[in-house]
Scaffold this active site. Structure first.
Site, PDB file in Angstrom:
ATOM      1  N   LYS A 158     -10.503  -3.657  -4.526  1.00  0.00           N
ATOM      2  CA  LYS A 158     -11.163  -2.500  -4.269  1.00  0.00           C
ATOM      3  C   LYS A 158     -11.096  -1.801  -4.820  1.00  0.00           C
ATOM      4  O   LYS A 158     -11.258  -0.370  -5.565  1.00  0.00           O
ATOM      5  CB  LYS A 158     -11.891  -2.401  -3.153  1.00  0.00           C
ATOM      6  CG  LYS A 158     -12.923  -3.655  -2.661  1.00  0.00           C
ATOM      7  CD  LYS A 158     -13.189  -3.217  -0.993  1.00  0.00           C
ATOM      8  CE  LYS A 158     -14.213  -3.629  -0.364  1.00  0.00           C
ATOM      9  NZ  LYS A 158     -13.233  -4.299   0.927  1.00  0.00           N
ATOM     10  N   LYS A 187      -3.853  -9.339  -7.855  1.00  0.00           N
ATOM     11  CA  LYS A 187      -4.664  -9.309  -7.247  1.00  0.00           C
ATOM     12  C   LYS A 187      -6.362  -8.280  -7.079  1.00  0.00           C
ATOM     13  O   LYS A 187      -5.984  -7.018  -7.674  1.00  0.00           O
ATOM     14  CB  LYS A 187      -5.184  -9.471  -5.608  1.00  0.00           C
ATOM     15  CG  LYS A 187      -5.475  -9.157  -4.960  1.00  0.00           C
ATOM     16  CD  LYS A 187      -5.339  -8.873  -3.567  1.00  0.00           C
ATOM     17  CE  LYS A 187      -6.465  -7.595  -2.776  1.00  0.00           C
ATOM     18  NZ  LYS A 187      -7.379  -7.704  -1.746  1.00  0.00           N
ATOM     19  N   LYS A 207       1.107  -1.740   0.121  1.00  0.00           N
ATOM     20  CA  LYS A 207       0.067   0.282   0.025  1.00  0.00           C
ATOM     21  C   LYS A 207       0.742   1.051   0.190  1.00  0.00           C
ATOM     22  O   LYS A 207       0.985   2.034  -0.987  1.00  0.00           O
ATOM     23  CB  LYS A 207      -0.809   0.243   1.303  1.00  0.00           C
ATOM     24  CG  LYS A 207      -2.315  -1.327   0.993  1.00  0.00           C
ATOM     25  CD  LYS A 207      -3.006  -0.780   1.882  1.00  0.00           C
ATOM     26  CE  LYS A 207      -4.689  -1.823   1.377  1.00  0.00           C
ATOM     27  NZ  LYS A 207      -5.617  -2.093   2.722  1.00  0.00           N
TER      28      LYS A 207
HETATM   29  N1  AQP Z   1      -9.075 -10.848  -4.864  1.00  0.00           N
HETATM   30  C1  AQP Z   1      -9.269 -11.888  -3.736  1.00  0.00           C
HETATM   31  N2  AQP Z   1      -9.504 -12.908  -3.945  1.00  0.00           N
HETATM   32  C2  AQP Z   1      -9.729 -14.078  -3.346  1.00  0.00           C
HETATM   33  N3  AQP Z   1     -10.663 -12.891  -1.672  1.00  0.00           N
HETATM   34  C3  AQP Z   1      -9.963 -12.006  -1.475  1.00  0.00           C
HETATM   35  N4  AQP Z   1     -10.404 -11.012  -0.570  1.00  0.00           N
HETATM   36  C4  AQP Z   1     -10.355  -9.619  -1.031  1.00  0.00           C
HETATM   37  N5  AQP Z   1      -9.536  -9.234  -2.086  1.00  0.00           N
HETATM   38  C5  AQP Z   1     -10.059 -11.036  -3.057  1.00  0.00           C
HETATM   39  C6  AQP Z   1     -10.427 -11.214   0.974  1.00  0.00           C
HETATM   40  O1  AQP Z   1     -12.115 -10.768   0.997  1.00  0.00           O
HETATM   41  C7  AQP Z   1     -12.357 -10.633   2.443  1.00  0.00           C
HETATM   42  C8  AQP Z   1     -12.577  -8.827   2.737  1.00  0.00           C
HETATM   43  O2  AQP Z   1     -11.571  -8.020   2.101  1.00  0.00           O
HETATM   44  P1  AQP Z   1     -11.491  -7.040   3.315  1.00  0.00           P
HETATM   45  O3  AQP Z   1     -12.872  -5.961   2.823  1.00  0.00           O
HETATM   46  O4  AQP Z   1     -10.688  -7.061   4.158  1.00  0.00           O
HETATM   47  O5  AQP Z   1     -10.376  -5.740   1.678  1.00  0.00           O
HETATM   48  P2  AQP Z   1      -9.137  -6.371   1.822  1.00  0.00           P
HETATM   49  O6  AQP Z   1      -8.027  -7.650   1.748  1.00  0.00           O
HETATM   50  O7  AQP Z   1      -8.264  -5.244   1.670  1.00  0.00           O
HETATM   51  O8  AQP Z   1      -9.437  -6.339  -0.324  1.00  0.00           O
HETATM   52  P3  AQP Z   1      -9.514  -6.003  -1.414  1.00  0.00           P
HETATM   53  O9  AQP Z   1     -11.582  -5.448  -0.993  1.00  0.00           O
HETATM   54  O10 AQP Z   1      -9.568  -5.407  -2.657  1.00  0.00           O
HETATM   55  O11 AQP Z   1      -9.905  -4.597  -1.371  1.00  0.00           O
HETATM   56  P4  AQP Z   1      -8.083  -3.297  -1.489  1.00  0.00           P
HETATM   57  O12 AQP Z   1      -8.132  -2.154  -2.559  1.00  0.00           O
HETATM   58  O13 AQP Z   1      -7.633  -2.649   0.182  1.00  0.00           O
HETATM   59  O14 AQP Z   1      -7.050  -4.699  -1.581  1.00  0.00           O
HETATM   60  C9  AQP Z   1     -11.116 -10.574   2.704  1.00  0.00           C
HETATM   61  O15 AQP Z   1     -10.816 -12.090   3.194  1.00  0.00           O
HETATM   62  C10 AQP Z   1      -9.802 -10.559   1.777  1.00  0.00           C
HETATM   63  O16 AQP Z   1      -8.540 -12.053   1.889  1.00  0.00           O
END
Ligand code: AQP
Length: 328
Positions: free
Chosen positions: A197, A194, A113
Site C-alpha cells: 500500500k 512485495k 520500515k
Molecule cells: N503483497 C502481498 N501479498 C500477499 N498478501 C499481502 N498482504 C499484504 N501485502 C500482501 C496481506 O494483507 C493483509 C492485510 O495487510 P495489512 O493491512 O495489515 O497491511 P500490510 O501487511 O502492512 O501490507 P500492505 O498492505 O502492503 O501495507 P504496507 O505498505 O504497510 O506494507 C495481511 O494479512 C497481509 O499479510
C-alpha cells in the site's frame, strides 16, 4: 465439537490492493461459513505511521466498506473497528510485559520500515505485540494472512505459550493460514519486492477498486524480463512467475496448465489473459461496493463494536483473573 475461531485484520491505510485480497481477504470470506470468524479494521495499527486525522476518518470507513464489498458478512462474522474495543490494548500491555525486546529487535517488518525512513516509535516497534493481543483476545485458532505476517504470527504463538506456561492454559496456539499461491504478491514495478500500500509508485499495484481499463494498463506495463517464454521461475523470471500465480489463483487453473497454454504465446497475449482473469475476479467487488451506503456501514460497525466488546469483556475477565489483576 466447538467451532474453531478465525481472526484477522486489515489496516485502514487506503489503497487496498490485489496482494491484500489474494493473500488474505479472499480466505477471510471463504472461512466465514465454517468458522466462528472475527475480522477487524485494525485502526490502532495504522496510526503507528504518520497520518492525517481527517483523511484517516475517511480511510477507516473506506476500509470497512471495501471489506463488506469483498464479502465480509456481518451476519456471519464479528466485524468491527479495533479501537472501539479497548480490551485489545489492555491485553497488548500485559503481553508486552512478557515480550523480550531482543525478539522485537529481530522483526523484519519493523526494520524494513525504519530503513525506508519511517520514524521509529514505540507503537511501530511494539506493533507485533498488539497484533498478538488482537489474535489471542478472541482465543483464535486460525489466522488467514499473507506471507509477510508469518514472523509476527510465530511471535504470537510464542507469546501464547509463554503466557500459558506462566498462568495456565488460557490461549489456544493459533495457526497461520497462508495461501499456497499468492502468499506474497509482488510489485508490478519491481517483482523482487512485495506489492504494498505504501509504495509511492501507483503502477506497482492493482487496487481492488481499479476500473477494468486501469487494471489492464497496469498489468500490461508490469515489469517482466526480455526472454519471451512464459514459465514459472521465481529467481530468473520473477515478474512472469508473479503473474502466473495471480492468474492461477483468480482462475483456479494450476500453474502447470497455464504454462502449457501460454508458454509460447508471448508476453503480450499472456498479459491480456492475466488482465481478463483479474478483471473478472474483481468485478463483483466493484459492483457490491457501489451498492453500499455510509449510513448502513456506520450501523454495521456500531453493532459490531458492541458485540465485540461484550465478547472481549468475557475473555478479559479470565486474563485478569489469572494474572492477579482481578476482574473488572
Ligand atoms: N503483497 C502481498 N501479498 C500477499 N498478501 C499481502 N498482504 C499484504 N501485502 C500482501 C496481506 O494483507 C493483509 C492485510 O495487510 P495489512 O493491512 O495489515 O497491511 P500490510 O501487511 O502492512 O501490507 P500492505 O498492505 O502492503 O501495507 P504496507 O505498505 O504497510 O506494507 C495481511 O494479512 C497481509 O499479510
Amino acid at each position: 465439537m466447538e467451532r474453531q475461531t478465525v481472526f484477522s485484520g486489515l489496516q485502514p491505510t487506503g489503497n487496498v490492493h490485489l496482494g491484500n485480497y489474494l493473500g488474505a481477504l479472499r480466505n477471510w470470506v471463504k472461512l466465514q461459513d465454517s468458522y466462528d470468524s472475527v475480522y477487524c479494521v485494525v485502526d490502532l495499527h495504522a496510526i503507528t505511521v504518520d497520518y492525517d486525522p481527517q483523511q484517516f476518518e475517511q480511510d477507516r470507513i473506506e476500509a470497512a466498506k471495501v471489506l463488506l464489498a469483498v464479502g465480509i458478512d456481518p451476519d456471519k462474522s464479528l466485524f468491527y473497528f479495533q479501537s472501539q474495543v479497548p480490551q485489545h490494548s489492555e491485553l497488548a500491555w500485559i503481553l508486552g510485559t512478557m515480550t523480550p525486546t531482543g525478539v522485537l529487535n529481530r522483526m523484519t517488518q519493523y526494520k524494513d520500515k525504519v530503513a525506508r525512513g519511517i520514524p521509529a516509535n514505540l507503537g511501530l516497534y511494539s506493533y507485533p505485540v498488539l497484533m498478538a493481543a488482537d489474535i489471542l483476545l478472541y482465543h483464535a485458532n486460525l489466522v488467514p494472512i499473507g506471507d509477510d505476517q508469518r514472523q509476527h504470527l510465530e511471535m504470537t504463538r510464542d507469546l501464547a505459550e509463554r503466557f500459558n506456561n506462566r498462568f495456565g492454559e488460557v490461549f489456544p496456539i493459533p495457526d497461520a493460514l497462508i495461501p499456497e499461491t499468492t502468499a506474497r504478491v509482488m510489485s508490478f514495478a519491481d517483482p523482487t519486492s512485495k506489492m504494498s500500500k505504501s509504495d509511492p509508485n501507483e503502477k506497482s499495484r492493482v487496487l481492488i477498486l481499479d476500473s477494468p481499463d486501469v487494471v489492464r494498463k497496469k498489468i500490461k506495463s508490469a515489469m517482466t524480463d526480455s526472454d519471451p517464454e512464459v514459465r514459472f521461475d521465481r529467481d530468473e523470471k520473477p515478474g512472469i512467475s508473479n503473474l502466473l500465480e495471480i492468474m492461477s489463483t483468480c482462475t483456479g487453473e494450476s500453474i502447470d496448465n497455464l504454462v502449457a497454454e501460454y508458454g509460447g504465446s508471448g508476453y503480450g497475449v499472456f498479459k491480456e489473459a492475466v488482465a481478463d482473469a483479474v478483471i473478472a475476479e474483481l468485478a463483483p467487488i466493484r459492483s457490491a461496493y457501489t451498492q453500499l451506503d455510509d449510513e448502513e456501514i456506520a450501523r454495521i460497525m456500531r453493532r459490531g463494536a458492541l458485540d465485540a466488546r461484550t465478547r472481549a469483556e468475557g475473555f478479559q475477565q479470565t486474563v485478569r483473573q489469572v494474572t492477579g489483576l482481578a476482574p473488572v
